[in-house]
Design a protein around this motif. Structure first.
Motif, mmCIF file in Angstrom:
data_model
loop_
_atom_site.group_PDB
_atom_site.id
_atom_site.type_symbol
_atom_site.label_atom_id
_atom_site.label_comp_id
_atom_site.label_asym_id
_atom_site.label_seq_id
_atom_site.Cartn_x
_atom_site.Cartn_y
_atom_site.Cartn_z
ATOM 1 N N THR A 199 0.830 -1.206 0.000
ATOM 2 C CA THR A 199 0.000 0.000 0.000
ATOM 3 C C THR A 199 0.862 1.253 0.000
ATOM 4 O O THR A 199 0.572 2.211 -0.721
ATOM 5 C CB THR A 199 -0.939 0.014 1.222
ATOM 6 O OG1 THR A 199 -1.423 -1.284 1.432
ATOM 7 C CG2 THR A 199 -2.085 0.961 1.026
ATOM 8 N N GLY A 200 1.927 1.244 0.822
ATOM 9 C CA GLY A 200 2.823 2.397 0.857
ATOM 10 C C GLY A 200 3.444 2.644 -0.509
ATOM 11 O O GLY A 200 3.451 3.769 -1.011
ATOM 12 N N LEU A 219 2.925 5.853 3.128
ATOM 13 C CA LEU A 219 4.095 4.994 3.358
ATOM 14 C C LEU A 219 4.491 5.023 4.837
ATOM 15 O O LEU A 219 4.840 3.997 5.413
ATOM 16 C CB LEU A 219 5.267 5.442 2.483
ATOM 17 C CG LEU A 219 6.537 4.617 2.647
ATOM 18 C CD1 LEU A 219 6.362 3.209 2.093
ATOM 19 C CD2 LEU A 219 7.730 5.264 1.959
ATOM 20 N N LEU A 220 4.389 6.210 5.449
ATOM 21 C CA LEU A 220 4.756 6.331 6.864
ATOM 22 C C LEU A 220 3.830 5.477 7.731
ATOM 23 O O LEU A 220 4.287 4.744 8.613
ATOM 24 C CB LEU A 220 4.685 7.811 7.284
ATOM 25 C CG LEU A 220 5.191 8.128 8.676
ATOM 26 C CD1 LEU A 220 6.688 7.889 8.778
ATOM 27 C CD2 LEU A 220 4.882 9.579 9.048
ATOM 28 N N VAL A 221 2.527 5.573 7.453
ATOM 29 C CA VAL A 221 1.563 4.751 8.201
ATOM 30 C C VAL A 221 1.882 3.277 7.954
ATOM 31 O O VAL A 221 1.887 2.455 8.880
ATOM 32 C CB VAL A 221 0.108 5.085 7.780
ATOM 33 C CG1 VAL A 221 -0.871 4.088 8.375
ATOM 34 C CG2 VAL A 221 -0.251 6.493 8.229
ATOM 35 N N ALA A 222 2.187 2.965 6.696
ATOM 36 C CA ALA A 222 2.527 1.578 6.353
ATOM 37 C C ALA A 222 3.762 1.125 7.132
ATOM 38 O O ALA A 222 3.830 -0.020 7.588
ATOM 39 C CB ALA A 222 2.768 1.459 4.861
ATOM 40 N N MET A 223 4.720 2.028 7.323
ATOM 41 C CA MET A 223 5.941 1.662 8.050
ATOM 42 C C MET A 223 5.630 1.292 9.497
ATOM 43 O O MET A 223 6.218 0.378 10.066
ATOM 44 C CB MET A 223 6.948 2.816 8.006
ATOM 45 C CG MET A 223 7.741 2.854 6.718
ATOM 46 S SD MET A 223 8.732 4.334 6.571
ATOM 47 C CE MET A 223 9.911 4.109 7.889
ATOM 48 N N PHE A 224 4.690 2.013 10.097
ATOM 49 C CA PHE A 224 4.278 1.655 11.464
ATOM 50 C C PHE A 224 3.689 0.248 11.482
ATOM 51 O O PHE A 224 3.912 -0.525 12.405
ATOM 52 C CB PHE A 224 3.244 2.654 11.984
ATOM 53 C CG PHE A 224 3.872 3.889 12.544
ATOM 54 C CD1 PHE A 224 4.487 3.868 13.786
ATOM 55 C CD2 PHE A 224 3.887 5.066 11.835
ATOM 56 C CE1 PHE A 224 5.085 4.995 14.305
ATOM 57 C CE2 PHE A 224 4.480 6.201 12.335
ATOM 58 C CZ PHE A 224 5.077 6.165 13.581
ATOM 59 N N CYS A 262 -3.853 6.325 15.020
ATOM 60 C CA CYS A 262 -3.921 7.708 15.481
ATOM 61 C C CYS A 262 -3.311 8.647 14.424
ATOM 62 O O CYS A 262 -3.871 9.710 14.134
ATOM 63 C CB CYS A 262 -3.174 7.812 16.809
ATOM 64 S SG CYS A 262 -3.405 9.377 17.626
ATOM 65 N N LEU A 263 -2.194 8.213 13.834
ATOM 66 C CA LEU A 263 -1.529 9.029 12.813
ATOM 67 C C LEU A 263 -2.448 9.213 11.603
ATOM 68 O O LEU A 263 -2.639 10.331 11.111
ATOM 69 C CB LEU A 263 -0.214 8.368 12.386
ATOM 70 C CG LEU A 263 0.569 9.057 11.279
ATOM 71 C CD1 LEU A 263 1.091 10.403 11.742
ATOM 72 C CD2 LEU A 263 1.728 8.195 10.810
ATOM 73 N N ALA A 264 -3.034 8.095 11.153
ATOM 74 C CA ALA A 264 -3.885 8.164 9.962
ATOM 75 C C ALA A 264 -5.142 8.984 10.236
ATOM 76 O O ALA A 264 -5.539 9.816 9.418
ATOM 77 C CB ALA A 264 -4.264 6.753 9.515
ATOM 78 N N VAL A 265 -5.751 8.758 11.420
ATOM 79 C CA VAL A 265 -6.989 9.487 11.734
ATOM 80 C C VAL A 265 -6.688 10.976 11.895
ATOM 81 O O VAL A 265 -7.424 11.834 11.394
ATOM 82 C CB VAL A 265 -7.662 8.904 13.006
ATOM 83 C CG1 VAL A 265 -8.812 9.781 13.468
ATOM 84 C CG2 VAL A 265 -8.172 7.506 12.729
ATOM 85 N N SER A 266 -5.591 11.310 12.588
ATOM 86 C CA SER A 266 -5.275 12.725 12.794
ATOM 87 C C SER A 266 -4.932 13.398 11.467
ATOM 88 O O SER A 266 -5.357 14.526 11.215
ATOM 89 C CB SER A 266 -4.142 12.901 13.801
ATOM 90 O OG SER A 266 -3.008 12.220 13.365
ATOM 91 N N ALA A 267 -4.183 12.686 10.604
ATOM 92 C CA ALA A 267 -3.841 13.274 9.306
ATOM 93 C C ALA A 267 -5.099 13.479 8.467
ATOM 94 O O ALA A 267 -5.295 14.535 7.859
ATOM 95 C CB ALA A 267 -2.869 12.363 8.562
ATOM 96 N N THR A 301 -4.897 6.021 3.222
ATOM 97 C CA THR A 301 -4.094 6.015 4.441
ATOM 98 C C THR A 301 -4.907 5.485 5.617
ATOM 99 O O THR A 301 -4.437 4.653 6.395
ATOM 100 C CB THR A 301 -3.625 7.462 4.749
ATOM 101 O OG1 THR A 301 -3.063 8.002 3.577
ATOM 102 C CG2 THR A 301 -2.639 7.498 5.871
ATOM 103 N N VAL A 302 -6.147 5.967 5.733
ATOM 104 C CA VAL A 302 -6.992 5.525 6.853
ATOM 105 C C VAL A 302 -7.277 4.027 6.728
ATOM 106 O O VAL A 302 -7.226 3.293 7.727
ATOM 107 C CB VAL A 302 -8.310 6.341 6.888
ATOM 108 C CG1 VAL A 302 -9.256 5.801 7.939
ATOM 109 C CG2 VAL A 302 -8.014 7.805 7.176
ATOM 110 N N LEU A 303 -7.538 3.576 5.506
ATOM 111 C CA LEU A 303 -7.853 2.147 5.324
ATOM 112 C C LEU A 303 -6.667 1.267 5.711
ATOM 113 O O LEU A 303 -6.845 0.210 6.324
ATOM 114 C CB LEU A 303 -8.248 1.867 3.868
ATOM 115 C CG LEU A 303 -9.679 2.295 3.511
ATOM 116 C CD1 LEU A 303 -9.942 2.061 2.036
ATOM 117 C CD2 LEU A 303 -10.702 1.528 4.347
#
Lengths: 848, 232
Positions: free
Chosen positions: A44-45, A270-275, A494-499, A726-728
C-alpha cells in the motif's frame, strides 16, 4: 572379501542459515496473517507513491507531448497581442534577419461536427515547418494524402477515414474540410499520441478563421543568445520573443505545489505503512518467542537469527514492492483523470493522456519500499537478536518492553514535536522542508499515544470498575497490559486518523472561505459568458442591446487574458464595474478611502493576495506589464482576497486595460436585476437578442456558486482518495493486531469461562476493550488533527498557493474521525468474540 | 568411588559462582558461592525444591546465563570470559541441551531437527547416519514426521538425540522426564544412561526420584548452596 561398493561420500552439510530461513518460511505458511499484513503494508505504501508518481509523470508527459506537437523543436516563439501578428514580421525574420529556422503558425480552438469537444487547429506552412517539426507532424502516410480543397490532417484515420469530411466550427463560422492525411508524433507512429490536434495548410486556416495576413505566432529554432538578441531587434514594440524553455518550466512550476501536496500524501501512506510493518514484525517476533528461544539454545547466534529475519523481511518486501507497483499502476488509472481535470481547472488546458510507467518511478518506489521496510523492521529484528535466551522465553518480556518503549518514546516524541515546530517555522519557502517539519510535528504527539492510553486507563480503571462493573474493569486492565501488541497499531491508527482529520478540516475551512468569498464577490444576479471558440468577446451592439432588456438594473463587464510579464505567466483581469460591485472585493491591505478612485486612475493595479505573496509585493510597489506601448509600470494600490487563480491575478480598470492592451471587448457580463424581475424571462430575452453570440451561457448567482463549489470539490477528489487510502491501511493494521491479540488469548478466555465468566460477558469484554482502544486513539487524534489543520492553513497553504483562509472547525468532522476510529476498532473485536463464543472450554484449555 | 575424582578429565567446573535476581521488592540470591566439578562420563542428578535454582545452575553451565560472581569453565574454556556470541558459538559445538517441553522445532521434521546441530557445526553427515541413529533408538519409522505427530516420549527421545548428535562434551537436561509417563520416562532415561556410558558428561535437573536413581552422583540445591550426597 572387500565390499565392491564404494563407501558413500558424506553429503555436503546443509546450510544452517538456509535451514533457519526454511523454518521461518514454514512458520509463515502455517499462519500467514502477519506475512500478508506486512506485504499489504509495503504494497500500500509503495502503491501510494507509485500512483502519485505515475499520475504526475503522465500528466506532465501529456503536457510535454502537447508542447512538442504544438511547438516541435522550436526554442523560441514570437507572439503578438490578442489581435495576432502581421505576416510581414515573419518575412522580416526570414529575409531581413536571415533566420531560416522559422515557421509561421496560426492556431485556434475549433469544434468538429458540432461536438462539444475542443480541438486545436494548427495552420502550418509545410515548406517552412519541417525545419521546426522535422516533418514529423505531417510524415508517415504521405503517399496516401489526398489532393483536395480544404484538406485536413487528423490524428486517427480510423475515426475519420481518408476522404471523409469534417465540419469545423470557429465562432459563427463553419467550413467543411476533407481528411487528407494522418498526423504522426515524433515519438512514434502512434495515432493516439497526436490526439487533440488537427493540421492544415496555413492558407486554408487563415481563410477559415478569417485572419488573412495574420499569424498566431512564429516558431523559431535559435542556436544562441546572440540570435535571440538579433531577433529582438527586428520586432516592433508590442511583439515579444518568448523563450519556450522558460515558459514550459514556468507552466510546469505552476503545478509543483499541487504535485508536492499529492506526493506528501503518498509519503504519509508509506509512513503509516511503516508503522504497520514495524507492528507486524514485532508481532511475528513475539509470536515466535519460544521458537527463537529454542534456536538460541541450540546455538544460533543473535547475528545469525537477525540476518535470517532480515532475509525473510526482504522476501516480504520484494513481494510487497512488486504488488505495490501493480496496485500503484491501477491506482493511477483512477487518479490520472482526476489529476488532469484538476490541472485543467487550476492551471492550464491538458488532454487526458495515457499512463506511462517510467523506470525511475519503479526504482524510486522500490527503493522507498525496501528502505521503509528496513527502517521499520530494523529495530524489532535487532532486539530479537540481542535479547538473552531467558528474556526471550519469558512472556512478560514483551509487556515490560512495551512499557519501557512507551516511556522512552515520550522524550523522543516531545523532541520530535519541538523539532517539527522549529522546522516548520524556519523552513523558508521550501515546501518539501515544511512538509518534513509537519510530519515531525504530527509524529511527536502521535508517538506518545501508548503512553497516554496507559495513563488514561490507569486513571479510568477503578472508576470503570465502580460504575460499569467487572467486565469494564477487566477490559480497561487488558488495554494497558496489551499495549505491547497494540501500541504501534494504535500509533498508526492515530496518525492516519489525525492526518485525515487535519486534511479534512483544512479542506472544509478552505471550502468555507471560498463560500464566504463567493458571497462577497459575486453580487450580481445573472452571469453571461460567451463560449464561442476563438471569438468569445461581446460585440458593442450586443452590450447595448443587453442593457436595454427589461428588468436589468445594472451591468458590469470583464475579460481575462494570460500574459507573460517579468513575473512569469499570469492572468490579467480587466473589470468594467460600478462602485457597488467594487464593494465585493475583500481588501486585505490597509483600508484606503479613495481606493475606488485610484483604481480608475491610469497605471494602477489591484493584485490578489496569492499574487502578492508569490512575488513578495505590497501596496506601493510597481509591477511591469507588457502593454501595446511596451513594458509599462503599474502601481499596486491594493491587495484583495481571491481564490480563482492559484498563481494570482493582476486586476485593471477597464479604462486602463483599454489604454494599454488590445481590447476586443469583454467576455463576461454580470447583471443586477431589478427587484421583482423574473430571472428566467431575462435569460430568455438575452438569448433571443439578434446580436447575441451563437453560444451563450447564462447562469444565475446560485447556479454559478454551485458550479464553483462543485469544481472546488472536484479538485480535492484525488486528495480524498489518498486520505482514505491512508486511513484504510491504518484500520486494516488495527484490525489485524487486535484480532491477532484476541486469538492469542484463547487459552485465557477458556480459563475465564472455567471460573464462571459467561460468553456474553467475555464477548462484551473483548469488544469493549477493542472499541475503547479505538476511541482513545481517535480522541488523541483530535488535538493532533487540529494542530495539523492549523499548520496546513497557516504555513503549507500560504507557501503552496499564496492564499490565506479562515479556520472553520466543523464538529461533525471531529465526531466522524473519532467514530471511524472507534468503529473500526470495535469491528476488530467481532471475529475474536465470535470465535471465543464457538470455542468449547476444553479446546481452549488444551491450547494452553 | 566418586566419579569427580575419576580418571576422566574435568568437563564442567564452577568456582565460587553466585547468581541473584532482582525481584520487584528485593534481590533474591539463587546460587551462593557454588563450587562444582563434573567429568566426562558423569551422570549427575541435581535435585531441589521448586525455585531452588536448578534451572539457573544448568543455564549458567550452558552459557545461557552469566554469574554475578565466580568462574565457569567447560572443557577448560572459561565461559565467563566470553561474550554472548562467544558463548553461543561455544554452546553450539560443545554443549547439548534437553528441556522438559522437548523444544523441537515444530516446522522441521524429525530428520531435519536432528540435522540442525550438524549444520550449525558444519559437520558433514548423510541422512543414513541419522537414520541409523534413529533405528538404534527405535524411532526410524518417525524420521519424516513432524513433532506434533509424535508422542511426548518420542519427542523427548528425539530431543535427546538432537542434543548428542554432534557429540558434545556436556549434556544438560532440565526435567527431561517432567512431562512424560513412567514408561516413556524410562525410555528417555535409558537413553541418557547410554549416552553417559559412552563417555559424555550429563547433568540432569529433576524432581523425580526414579530419574535421580539413574544418576551416578546426586547433588541438591537448597538455600543457594549445592550439597552433594556421598557415594554409597
Amino acid at each position: 572379501m572387500a565390499s565392491s561398493t564404494k563407501p558413500r561420500k558424506p553429503e555436503r552439510p546443509g546450510s544452517a542459515t538456509g535451514t533457519l530461513l526454511k523454518v521461518f518460511l514454514r512458520e509463515q505458511k502455517k499462519s500467514p496473517g502477519p506475512f500478508f499484513l506486512t506485504l499489504l503494508s509495503v504494497a500500500t505504501g509503495v502503491a501510494a507513491i507509485v500512483g502519485v508518481d505515475i499520475t504526475s509523470y503522465s500528466a506532465l508527459n501529456e503536457f510535454e507531448r502537447a508542447s512538442r506537437l504544438s511547438s516541435g523543436l522550436a526554442t523560441h516563439q514570437v507572439v503578438g497581442d490578442a489581435a495576432g501578428l502581421d505576416e510581414s514580421i515573419y518575412a522580416a525574420i526570414k529575409l531581413d534577419g536571415g533566420f531560416p529556422n522559422a515557421a509561421p503558425i496560426i492556431q485556434a480552438d475549433v469544434q468538429v461536427n458540432r461536438n462539444d469537444r475542443t480541438w486545436q487547429l494548427l495552420g502550418i506552412d509545410p515548406l517552412s515547418d519541417y525545419r521546426i517539426r522535422e516533418s514529423a507532424l505531417l510524415g508517415g502516410e504521405y503517399t496516401e494524402q489526398i489532393e483536395t480543397a480544404w484538406p485536413i490532417h487528423v490524428p486517427n484515420t480510423e475515426m475519420w477515414p481518408m476522404g471523409s469530411t469534417l465540419t469545423l466550427r470557429y465562432g459563427n463560422r463553419q467550413q467543411q474540410f476533407t481528411v487528407a492525411g494522418r498526423i504522426f508524433d515524433q515519438a512514434g507512429p502512434s495515432a493516439m499520441q497526436a490526439e487533440g490536434f488537427l493540421v492544415t495548410d496555413i492558407m486554408w486556416a487563415q481563410a477559415f478563421l478569417n485572419r488573412a495576413g495574420l499569424l498566431t505566432r512564429i516558431d523559431l529554432r535559435l542556436d544562441s543568445e546572440a540570435d535571440s538578441r538579433d531577433i529582438q531587434m527586428l520586432l516592433p514594440g508590442s511583439v515579444r520573443l518568448i523563450d519556450l524553455q522558460t515558459r514550459h518550466t514556468a507552466q510546469k512550476d505552476m503545478t509543483r505545489a499541487f504535485r508536492t501536496n499529492l506526493t506528501a500524501l503518498g509519503y504519509l501512506t508509506l509512513l503509516v505503512a511503516m508503522f504497520l510493518i514495524y507492528s507486524s514484525t514485532v508481532f511475528q517476533i513475539a509470536r515466535r518467542r519460544e521458537l527463537l528461544s529454542q534456536l538460541r539454545t541450540i546455538g544460533y547466534t543473535h547475528f545469525e537469527i537477525a540476518r535470517v529475519l532480515a532475509a525473510e523481511l526482504s522476501i516480504i518486501a520484494l513481494a510487497g514492492v512488486s504488488t505495490g507497483i501493480g496496485l500503484g499502476y491501477l491506482l493511477s488509472t483512477l487518479m490520472l483523470g482526476l489529476v488532469t481535470d484538476t490541472i485543467n481547472i487550476l492551471y492550464f488546458e491538458l488532454a487526458h493522456g495515457t499512463l506511462a510507467l517510467p523506470i525511475q518511478t519503479i526504482l524510486k518506489s522500490a527503493a522507498m519500499g525496501f528502505l521503509g521496510t528496513a527502517v521499520a523492521g530494523a529495530v524489532p529484528i535487532r532486539e530479537a537478536g540481542q535479547v538473552t535466551v531467558q528474556a526471550l522465553a519469558k512472556r512478560t518480556f514483551e509487556e515490560g518492553r512495551a512499557l519501557t518503549l512507551s516511556r522512552k518514546m515520550l522524550p523522543a516524541a516531545t523532541c520530535c514535536f519541538g523539532l517539527g515546530t522549529l522546522i516548520l517555522m524556519f523552513s523558508g519557502q521550501s515546501l518539501a522542508i515544511a512538509f518534513a517539519g509537519l510530519f515531525l510535528l504530527v509524529l511527536g504527539p502521535v508517538a506518545s499515544t501508548p503512553w497516554l492510553i496507559d495513563h488514561i486507563c490507569r486513571a479510568l480503571g477503578p472508576l470503570a470498575g465502580r460504575t460499569l462493573g467487572l467486565v469494564a474493569k477487566t477490559a480497561v486492565i487488558n488495554i494497558r497490559s496489551h499495549l505491547s501488541r497494540t501500541g504501534i497499531s494504535v500509533i498508526a491508527l492515530c496518525l492516519a486518523v489525525s492526518a485525515s482529520l487535519g486534511v479534512a478540516l483544512m479542506i472544509d475551512s478552505f471550502r468555507y472561505s471560498v463560500e464566504n468569498w463567493i458571497t462577497h464577490y459575486m453580487r450580481s444576479d445573472l452571469y453571461v459568458v460567451s463560449t464561442v471558440p476563438g471569438e468569445p468577446h461581446f460585440s458593442g451592439l450586443f452590450r447595448a442591446e443587453m442593457e436595454t432588456v427589461d428588468g436589468i438594473q445594472g451591468t458590469g463587464y470583464s475579460t481575462r487574458i494570460s500574459i507573460q510579464s517579468e513575473l512569469g505567466l499570469h492572468d490579467l483581469l480587466a473589470m468594467d464595474i460600478g462602485p457597488s460591485s467594487f464593494r465585493g472585493f475583500m481588501i486585505q491591505s490597509p483600508p484606503q478611502a479613495d481606493l475606488w478612485d485610484r483604481f480608475n486612475q491610469p497605471r494602477t493595479v489591484l493584485i490578489t493576495e496569492s499574487f502578492a505573496n508569490r512575488h513578495d509585493l505590497s501596496v506601493g510597489d510597481d509591477i511591469r506589464l507588457p502593454t501595446a506601448q511596451g513594458e509599462t509600470s503599474f502601481e499596486v494600490i491594493g491587495i484583495y482576497l481571491d481564490y480563482s487563480s492559484e498563481h494570482g491575478l493582476a486586476t485593471l480598470s477597464w479604462d486602463n486595460f483599454d489604454q494599454y492592451f488590445p481590447n476586443p471587448g469583454p467576455t463576461t457580463a454580470s447583471l443586477i436585476l431589478q427587484p421583482g424581475a423574473i430571472s428566467s424571462d431575462i435569460r430568455q430575452a438575452i438569448s433571443n437578442l439578434e446580436s447575441a453570440p451563437e453560444q451563450l451561457l447564462i447562469r444565475s448567482n446560485r447556479e454559478l456558486r454551485e458550479q464553483i463549489l462543485n469544481v472546488f470539490d472536484q479538485t480535492f477528489e484525488v486528495t480524498d482518495i489518498l486520505r482514505w487510502l491512508t486511513v484504510l491501511v491504518a484500520i486494516a493494521g488495527m484490525i489485524f493486531s487486535l484480532v491477532a491479540l484476541q486469538l492469542e488469548r484463547a487459552a485465557l478466555n477458556a480459563k475465564l469461562k472455567a471460573v464462571g465468566f459467561s460468553r456474553t460477558q467475555l464477548a462484551l469484554q473483548i469488544i469493549s476493550e477493542t472499541s475503547t482502544t479505538g476511541f482513545l486513539a481517535g480522541l488523541i487524534a483530535v488535538p493532533v488533527g487540529l494542530t495539523l489543520c492549523l499548520s496546513l492553513i497557516e504555513v503549507i497553504n500560504v507557501r503552496s498557493f499564496g492564499w490565506t483562509m479562515m479556520t472553520h472547525i466543523d464538529p461533525m468532522l471531529i465526531l466522524a474521525a473519532v467514530g471511524v476510529s472507534t468503529l473500526s476498532a470495535a469491528a476488530a473485536g467481532i471475529y475474536p468474540a465470535m470465535r471465543m463464543w464457538r470455542t468449547p472450554i476444553t479446546a481452549g484449555l488444551r491450547d494452553e | 568411588m566418586n566419579r569427580s575424582q575419576s580418571k576422566y578429565p574435568s568437563v564442567a567446573m564452577m568456582t565460587g559462582v553466585s547468581r541473584a535476581f532482582d525481584d520487584a521488592r528485593f534481590t533474591r540470591t539463587v546460587l551462593n558461592n557454588i563450587d562444582f566439578t563434573a567429568n566426562a562420563g558423569d551422570l549427575v542428578a541435581i535435585t531441589g525444591p521448586s525455585g531452588s535454582g536448578k534451572s539457573t545452575f544448568l543455564h549458567l553451565l550452558g552459557g545461557i546465563d552469566v554469574p554475578d560472581h565466580g568462574h565457569i569453565a567447560v572443557n577448560g574454556m572459561d565461559l565467563t570470559s566470553l561474550n554472548e556470541t562467544g558463548r553461543t558459538l561455544f554452546r553450539r559445538k560443545h554443549i547439548g541441551l534437553v528441556f522438559q517441553f522437548f523444544n523441537l522445532i515444530p516446522t522441521l521434521n524429525v530428520i531435519e531437527n536432528l540435522r540442525l546441530p550438524l549444520e550449525l557445526c558444519s559437520i558433514r553427515s548423510d541422512d543414513s547416519t541419522i537414520l541409523a541413529l534413529l533405528e538404534r533408538f527405535g524411532l526410524e519409522h518417525q524420521a519424516h514426521a513432524y513433532p506434533d505427530l509424535l508422542s511426548g516420549g518420542e519427542q523427548q527421545r528425539v530431543a535427546v538425540i538432537r542434543a548428542t548428535i554432534h557429540k558434545p562434551l556436556l549434556i544438560l537436561a532440565d526435567e527431561p522426564t517432567g512431562n512424560l509417563d513412567d514408561c516413556q520416562s524410562r525410555a528417555v532415561l535409558d537413553l541418557i544412561r547410554q549416552i553417559s556410558n559412552d563417555g559424555t558428561c550429563v547433568i540432569m535437573a529433576t524432581h523425580s526420584q526414579s530419574a535421580s536413581e539413574y544418576a551416578d552422583r546426586h547433588c541438591t540445591i537448597k538455600n543457594g548452596k549445592l550439597h552433594e550426597a556421598s557415594q554409597a
